[in-house]
Write a protein that holds these residues in place. Structure first.
Motif, PDB file in Angstrom:
ATOM      1  N   SER A  78       0.815  -1.212   0.000  1.00 17.34           N
ATOM      2  CA  SER A  78       0.000   0.000   0.000  1.00 17.34           C
ATOM      3  C   SER A  78       0.855   1.272   0.000  1.00 17.34           C
ATOM      4  CB  SER A  78      -0.956   0.020   1.197  1.00 17.34           C
ATOM      5  OG  SER A  78      -1.949   0.980   0.989  1.00 17.34           O
ATOM      6  N   HIS A 172      -8.785   2.010   2.124  1.00 22.19           N
ATOM      7  CA  HIS A 172      -7.792   2.540   3.047  1.00 22.19           C
ATOM      8  C   HIS A 172      -8.518   3.441   4.053  1.00 22.19           C
ATOM      9  CE1 HIS A 172      -4.233   4.979   4.223  1.00 22.19           C
ATOM     10  NE2 HIS A 172      -3.558   3.900   3.909  1.00 22.19           N
ATOM     11  N   THR A 216     -10.579   2.557  -5.218  1.00 20.62           N
ATOM     12  CA  THR A 216      -9.146   2.410  -5.419  1.00 20.62           C
ATOM     13  C   THR A 216      -8.995   1.292  -6.443  1.00 20.62           C
ATOM     14  OG1 THR A 216      -8.884   2.912  -3.077  1.00 20.62           O
ATOM     15  CG2 THR A 216      -6.959   2.053  -4.198  1.00 20.62           C
ATOM     16  N   THR A 220      -7.220  -2.393  -2.638  1.00 19.96           N
ATOM     17  CA  THR A 220      -6.195  -2.587  -1.614  1.00 19.96           C
ATOM     18  C   THR A 220      -5.719  -4.036  -1.513  1.00 19.96           C
ATOM     19  OG1 THR A 220      -7.902  -2.845   0.055  1.00 19.96           O
ATOM     20  CG2 THR A 220      -7.012  -0.647  -0.239  1.00 19.96           C
ATOM     21  N   ASN A 248      -2.706   3.518  -5.676  1.00 18.92           N
ATOM     22  CA  ASN A 248      -2.242   2.306  -6.356  1.00 18.92           C
ATOM     23  C   ASN A 248      -2.055   2.528  -7.861  1.00 18.92           C
ATOM     24  OD1 ASN A 248      -2.313   1.058  -3.919  1.00 18.92           O
ATOM     25  ND2 ASN A 248      -4.184  -0.104  -4.292  1.00 18.92           N
ATOM     26  N   PRO A 416      -5.454  -5.233   4.363  1.00 19.42           N
ATOM     27  CA  PRO A 416      -6.816  -4.800   4.654  1.00 19.42           C
ATOM     28  C   PRO A 416      -7.499  -5.685   5.703  1.00 19.42           C
ATOM     29  CG  PRO A 416      -6.714  -5.902   2.527  1.00 19.42           C
ATOM     30  CD  PRO A 416      -5.308  -5.782   3.016  1.00 19.42           C
TER      31      PRO A 416
END
Ligand SMILES: *Cc1c(COP(=O)(O)O)cnc(C)c1O
Length: 485
Positions: A78, A172, A216, A220, A248, A416
């Motif tokens: 990450s 996140h 994202t 993640t 990302n 995560p």
């Protein structure tokens, strides 16, 4: 480090009367009397009294207790801890740029404005957006800026009822935090077992109270979200905007663009994808890009190029406001531009592909001993759910601590939140095959130790200056000062 002197604080090394520096003689002794008493110090300043050699040894030894990309492999998922080429530092340290005053007028700052404008244009090309601001100071700050742009968009249309932001449960932590700071209510949407957004669960959440959805991609878990075009259509049909968390972006460089996928607003973490050393919380930069039609909502001031080739700072009355005192973290912007120009478009594309190859290589090399909860091709990072053999009692935390004994920084752990023993590995493109192979070997060795000597892994690390600090105590009652002054 076994010399006790090296464990001491600089204040503990202080000896009355010892000195490593002489101030120049005061040529104006009378001036001291004219300083108002209210500005004079009442007590001794209490600086440590040490000789030069003690200072040099103290700080040199302390610096070797630190771990950074320059000292070893740092596969922190990450966070994209890639190697930061030294040419970037040279550019950022340019004495002309470094000595500029932040409030220098535009006509005397043409070079700096051109740097800003050139980088913003490059990011627009990379992200497929109409315009970028470089003003926000970090990714999270970019998220806040972007969400405030979404609010300004709805407000400008007289649409005041949109108070919610939809955020996947794999997101996140900064996503919901930024939404809350922007005064919006967070509505989580479930992920499927493979970590991608559950489109069926999304549909009933979309109505005219939704201001935006944040995503994202790759998510993640390092998985590419294939449903984006459909999600974009659904979000837009509900009158909301689609926000791209660009943390990302690394594996996407030159291959796919958020703007082409239907995202309206996005941020990029320059310190991650575009190479600024950022361990320990800074410095950062979180440029925000918008699609055509939203440019006037970007934060003030904006840098524009005039027809005659000169640059200006403009303020738009419709802007969401101001987010920084100047034009962002300029040294980080310098590093990013230096990095982008030295790699060129082919080099950037190669970086993204190599980051993806390296992650898949590690994943496939370790999947027989580590639990792989999502079995698919990943992008630049992936997540294990601890060891495959659950009978040893060795946790992800133990594995992370044991890696320190072998001279590797630990991957991201317990994020995560989708799995109990998440271990998130991101090798980046800058590591050689030798480094990656030796990491794989060590990870296999730890899996072996977990079976044959589990207590040793559970009590790791054995070789670091500090072993297992009490995380809770450190977070709740941090001791940040030396109190025996
Ligand atoms: C790092 C990260 C952020 C936050 O960025 P900062 O620059 O640390 O504020 C947001 N989202 C994701 C997915 C991240 O990895």
């Amino acid at each position: 480090m076994n010399n006790k002197l090296y464990d001491k604080l600089i204040f503990e090394l202080s000896r009355q009367g010892r000195c490593g520096y002489s101030l120049p003689k005061n040529n104006y002794p009378d001036a001291v009397g004219s300083i108002p008493a209210t500005l004079m110090r009442e007590n001794e300043i209490g600086l440590p009294q040490v000789d030069e050699l003690t200072v040099v040894r103290h700080y040199t030894n302390m610096s070797t207790n630190n771990f950074g990309v320059d000292t070893g492999f740092y596969p922190l998922g990450s966070c994209t801890m890639k190697y930061n080429p030294k040419i970037n530092e040279e550019m950022a340290g340019n004495s002309v740029i470094a000595s500029m005053h932040p409030n220098q007028p535009a006509r005397l700052s043409q070079g700096a404005l051109e740097i800003y404008h050139t980088l913003a244009a490059a990011l627009s090309e990379i992200g497929g957006m109409a315009e970028f601001t470089l003003n926000p100071y970090a990714g999270a700050h970019g998220e806040l800026t972007g969400l405030m742009i979404c609010r300004a968009y709805h407000d400008s249309r007289g649409d005041k009822k949109r108070t919610k932001v939809i955020i996947p449960d794999s997101a996140h932590g900064t996503n919901p935090a930024s939404a809350a700071v922007a005064g919006l209510q967070v509505v989580p949407v479930k992920s499927l077992p493979d970590g991608t957004v559950d489109v069926e669960a999304l549909a009933p959440l979309l109505d005219d109270s939704v201001a935006a959805m944040m995503m994202t991609n790759p998510n993640t878990l390092g998985i590419f979200e294939r449903q984006i075009p459909q999600i974009a259509e659904m979000v837009h049909a509900a009158g909301a905007l689609l926000y791209y968390d660009g943390a990302n972006l690394n594996p996407m460089l030159g291959i796919a663009r958020p703007g082409d996928m239907g995202f309206d607003v996005m941020h990029i973490n320059l310190h991650k994808t575009f190479s600024t050393p950022h361990g320990g919380g800074g410095p950062g930069s979180g440029p925000v890009g918008v699609r055509a039609g939203l440019e006037h909502l970007l934060p003030n001031p904006r840098v524009v190029k005039n027809e005659d080739g000169t640059f200006d700072l403009i303020s738009s009355p419709d802007s969401m406001g101001r987010v920084s005192s100047t034009l962002g973290n300029f040294a980080v912007e310098m590093r990013a531009l230096s990095y982008i120009l030295s790699l060129g478009s082919d080099g950037l594309m190669e970086a993204g592909r190599l980051a993806t190859l390296n992650a898949n290589y590690i994943k496939e090399s370790l999947r027989d001993v580590y639990e792989l909860p999502v079995d698919t091709i990943c992008k630049h990072e992936f997540v294990f759910d601890g060891l495959k053999d659950k009978s040893t009692g060795v946790t992800t935390l133990n594995i992370a601590k044991r890696l320190l004994d072998y001279g590797f920084h630990a991957p991201t752990i317990y994020f995560p939140l989708l799995f109990h023993e998440s271990l998130m590995i991101e090798p980046t493109e800058t590591e050689s095959l030798d480094t990656i192979d030796s990491f794989i070997e060590v990870m296999r060795q730890i899996a072996h130790e977990a079976v044959n000597d589990p207590e040793m892994v559970k009590s790791a690390p054995h070789t670091t200056p500090v072993r297992r600090p009490d995380d809770t105590e450190a977070a709740l009652h941090p001791r940040l000062t030396f109190d025996e002054l």
